[in-house]
Design a protein around this motif. Structure first.
Motif, PDB file in Angstrom:
ATOM      1  N   TRP A  19       0.802  -1.225   0.000  1.00  0.00           N
ATOM      2  CA  TRP A  19       0.000   0.000   0.000  1.00  0.00           C
ATOM      3  C   TRP A  19       0.838   1.281   0.000  1.00  0.00           C
ATOM      4  CZ3 TRP A  19      -5.178  -0.245  -0.836  1.00  0.00           C
ATOM      5  CH2 TRP A  19      -5.890   0.971  -0.758  1.00  0.00           C
ATOM      6  N   PRO A  20       1.815   1.417   0.900  1.00  0.00           N
ATOM      7  CA  PRO A  20       2.612   2.656   0.883  1.00  0.00           C
ATOM      8  C   PRO A  20       3.365   2.857  -0.431  1.00  0.00           C
ATOM      9  CG  PRO A  20       2.895   1.496   2.956  1.00  0.00           C
ATOM     10  CD  PRO A  20       2.186   0.554   2.029  1.00  0.00           C
ATOM     11  N   LEU A  21       3.802   1.785  -1.060  1.00  0.00           N
ATOM     12  CA  LEU A  21       4.519   1.900  -2.319  1.00  0.00           C
ATOM     13  C   LEU A  21       3.611   2.388  -3.441  1.00  0.00           C
ATOM     14  CD1 LEU A  21       6.609  -1.409  -2.192  1.00  0.00           C
ATOM     15  CD2 LEU A  21       7.415   0.918  -1.738  1.00  0.00           C
ATOM     16  N   MET A  22       2.360   1.938  -3.421  1.00  0.00           N
ATOM     17  CA  MET A  22       1.421   2.277  -4.492  1.00  0.00           C
ATOM     18  C   MET A  22       0.778   3.642  -4.296  1.00  0.00           C
ATOM     19  SD  MET A  22      -0.529  -1.388  -4.966  1.00  0.00           S
ATOM     20  CE  MET A  22      -1.707  -0.690  -6.121  1.00  0.00           C
ATOM     21  N   PHE A  23       0.636   4.079  -3.035  1.00  0.00           N
ATOM     22  CA  PHE A  23      -0.166   5.264  -2.751  1.00  0.00           C
ATOM     23  C   PHE A  23       0.614   6.351  -2.005  1.00  0.00           C
ATOM     24  CE2 PHE A  23      -3.210   1.796  -3.300  1.00  0.00           C
ATOM     25  CZ  PHE A  23      -4.032   2.344  -4.272  1.00  0.00           C
ATOM     26  N   GLY A  24       1.792   6.617  -2.463  1.00  0.00           N
ATOM     27  CA  GLY A  24       2.544   7.777  -1.987  1.00  0.00           C
ATOM     28  C   GLY A  24       2.873   7.767  -0.511  1.00  0.00           C
ATOM     29  N   GLY A  25       3.158   6.588   0.045  1.00  0.00           N
ATOM     30  CA  GLY A  25       3.517   6.496   1.460  1.00  0.00           C
ATOM     31  C   GLY A  25       2.348   6.378   2.413  1.00  0.00           C
ATOM     32  N   CYS A  26       1.123   6.249   1.888  1.00  0.00           N
ATOM     33  CA  CYS A  26      -0.071   6.168   2.732  1.00  0.00           C
ATOM     34  C   CYS A  26      -0.067   4.903   3.589  1.00  0.00           C
ATOM     35  CB  CYS A  26      -1.319   6.194   1.843  1.00  0.00           C
ATOM     36  SG  CYS A  26      -2.872   5.920   2.731  1.00  0.00           S
ATOM     37  N   HIS A  27      -0.463   5.052   4.849  1.00  0.00           N
ATOM     38  CA  HIS A  27      -0.689   3.939   5.772  1.00  0.00           C
ATOM     39  C   HIS A  27      -2.138   4.024   6.252  1.00  0.00           C
ATOM     40  CE1 HIS A  27       3.662   4.402   5.748  1.00  0.00           C
ATOM     41  NE2 HIS A  27       3.753   3.166   6.197  1.00  0.00           N
ATOM     42  N   THR A  28      -2.847   2.925   6.145  1.00  0.00           N
ATOM     43  CA  THR A  28      -4.291   2.953   6.400  1.00  0.00           C
ATOM     44  C   THR A  28      -4.664   2.718   7.856  1.00  0.00           C
ATOM     45  OG1 THR A  28      -4.518   0.578   5.919  1.00  0.00           O
ATOM     46  CG2 THR A  28      -4.721   2.102   4.067  1.00  0.00           C
ATOM     47  N   ALA A  29      -3.760   2.149   8.662  1.00  0.00           N
ATOM     48  CA  ALA A  29      -4.144   1.665   9.986  1.00  0.00           C
ATOM     49  C   ALA A  29      -3.571   2.494  11.129  1.00  0.00           C
ATOM     50  CB  ALA A  29      -3.723   0.195  10.149  1.00  0.00           C
ATOM     51  N   ARG A  30      -3.196   3.725  10.879  1.00  0.00           N
ATOM     52  CA  ARG A  30      -2.646   4.542  11.953  1.00  0.00           C
ATOM     53  C   ARG A  30      -3.748   5.012  12.904  1.00  0.00           C
ATOM     54  NH1 ARG A  30       1.949   8.098   8.652  1.00  0.00           N
ATOM     55  NH2 ARG A  30       3.517   6.424   8.672  1.00  0.00           N
ATOM     56  N   GLU A  31      -3.417   5.062  14.184  1.00  0.00           N
ATOM     57  CA  GLU A  31      -4.361   5.521  15.206  1.00  0.00           C
ATOM     58  C   GLU A  31      -4.157   7.025  15.395  1.00  0.00           C
ATOM     59  OE1 GLU A  31      -6.767   4.112  16.591  1.00  0.00           O
ATOM     60  OE2 GLU A  31      -6.443   1.985  16.910  1.00  0.00           O
ATOM     61  N   VAL A  32      -4.649   7.791  14.454  1.00  0.00           N
ATOM     62  CA  VAL A  32      -4.354   9.232  14.413  1.00  0.00           C
ATOM     63  C   VAL A  32      -4.862   9.950  15.655  1.00  0.00           C
ATOM     64  CG1 VAL A  32      -4.826  11.370  13.177  1.00  0.00           C
ATOM     65  CG2 VAL A  32      -4.257   9.295  11.905  1.00  0.00           C
ATOM     66  N   ARG A  33      -6.079   9.652  16.073  1.00  0.00           N
ATOM     67  CA  ARG A  33      -6.640  10.371  17.218  1.00  0.00           C
ATOM     68  C   ARG A  33      -5.816  10.130  18.474  1.00  0.00           C
ATOM     69  NH1 ARG A  33     -10.693   9.387  20.899  1.00  0.00           N
ATOM     70  NH2 ARG A  33     -11.059   7.327  20.012  1.00  0.00           N
ATOM     71  N   SER A  34      -5.375   8.905  18.693  1.00  0.00           N
ATOM     72  CA  SER A  34      -4.534   8.604  19.858  1.00  0.00           C
ATOM     73  C   SER A  34      -3.189   9.307  19.759  1.00  0.00           C
ATOM     74  CB  SER A  34      -4.321   7.086  19.969  1.00  0.00           C
ATOM     75  OG  SER A  34      -5.541   6.425  20.147  1.00  0.00           O
ATOM     76  N   GLU A  35      -2.643   9.371  18.544  1.00  0.00           N
ATOM     77  CA  GLU A  35      -1.361  10.045  18.344  1.00  0.00           C
ATOM     78  C   GLU A  35      -1.489  11.536  18.652  1.00  0.00           C
ATOM     79  OE1 GLU A  35       1.623   8.799  17.244  1.00  0.00           O
ATOM     80  OE2 GLU A  35       1.278   7.189  15.803  1.00  0.00           O
TER      81      GLU A  35
END
Length: 227
Positions: A169-185
């Motif tokens: 996924w990151p290779l195909m979509f510009g480094g995107c990661h789908t499973a990050r816990e953004v709110r907790s971060e």
């Protein structure tokens, strides 16, 4: 605006193929998947000076309220930055598009009333460092608005997200990661949560790895935390 020593190399992020695909597909997502309406909700009520990280091709710019006096839009990818510059000329508020990365913002501390992170924290290389930079550049009490992909609540999709994030996924979509816990971060970085809601993009149709999202707000504390 004075540029501080944090300025990164001009093309610190280089995803030319993804950038061109994103530039073509993102307006369709705004129109057909409801992302445009969410951008309006994300930015509603903002005022004063705003910094936006990962501005992409500038799709947020038409949604900024008139009370915003200036938007400093940070975009590291050359092609998207060029498109954002053009979009900024058509915006209803002053927009200054600047090269840079979220982990090293080339602006002064406590210089902004609000910050915006829209579908970008999934792709930054160092989320804690990027959030620390946003905390630095916001004035005390300044607000962070965010609309981001997030880890799915269901076990099957969450497992799929993690597998994709470790592989293609990151290779195909510009480094995107789908499973990050953004709110907790965001909370761990020192922001005070102001509320959020989980949503699905698009609301109907097939579920994608990027479908689980969160829209919310947090703020830099007015007083420093007690030791």
């Amino acid at each position: 605006m004075p540029v501080c020593p944090r300025t990164p190399p001009r093309d610190a992020v280089h995803h030319p193929l993804f950038a061109r695909c994103y530039a073509r597909m993102s307006p369709l997502a705004d129109e057909r998947a409801g992302v445009g309406e969410l951008r309006g909700e994300l930015l509603a009520g903002l005022s004063g000076r705003v910094i936006e990280i990962g501005a992409g091709n500038g799709l947020n710019f038409p949604h900024y309220p008139e009370a915003v006096s200036e938007v400093v839009a940070i975009e590291p990818e050359r092609h998207l930055r060029r498109l954002a510059t053009r979009a900024g000329l058509r915006a209803g508020v002053p927009v200054d598009v600047v090269p840079g990365v979220a982990e090293a913002l080339p602006v002064k501390s406590e210089a902004f009333d609000a910050a915006v992170a829209c579908l970008v924290l999934c792709s930054v290389r160092d989320v804690p460092r990027a959030l620390a930079e946003l905390l630095r550049v916001l004035r005390p009490g300044g607000e962070l608005r965010f609309l981001e992909h997030g880890r799915a609540e269901g076990r099957v999709l969450a497992t799929t997200q993690r597998a994709l994030d470790r592989t293609v996924w990151p290779l195909m979509f510009g480094g995107c990661h789908t499973a990050r816990e953004v709110r907790s971060e965001i909370e761990a970085a020192g922001f005070e949560p102001l509320g959020h809601r989980r949503l699905r993009i698009p609301e109907r149709g097939p579920t994608l790895p990027t479908s689980p999202c969160v829209l919310g707000a947090a703020r830099r504390p007015v007083s420093p935390p007690r030791p």
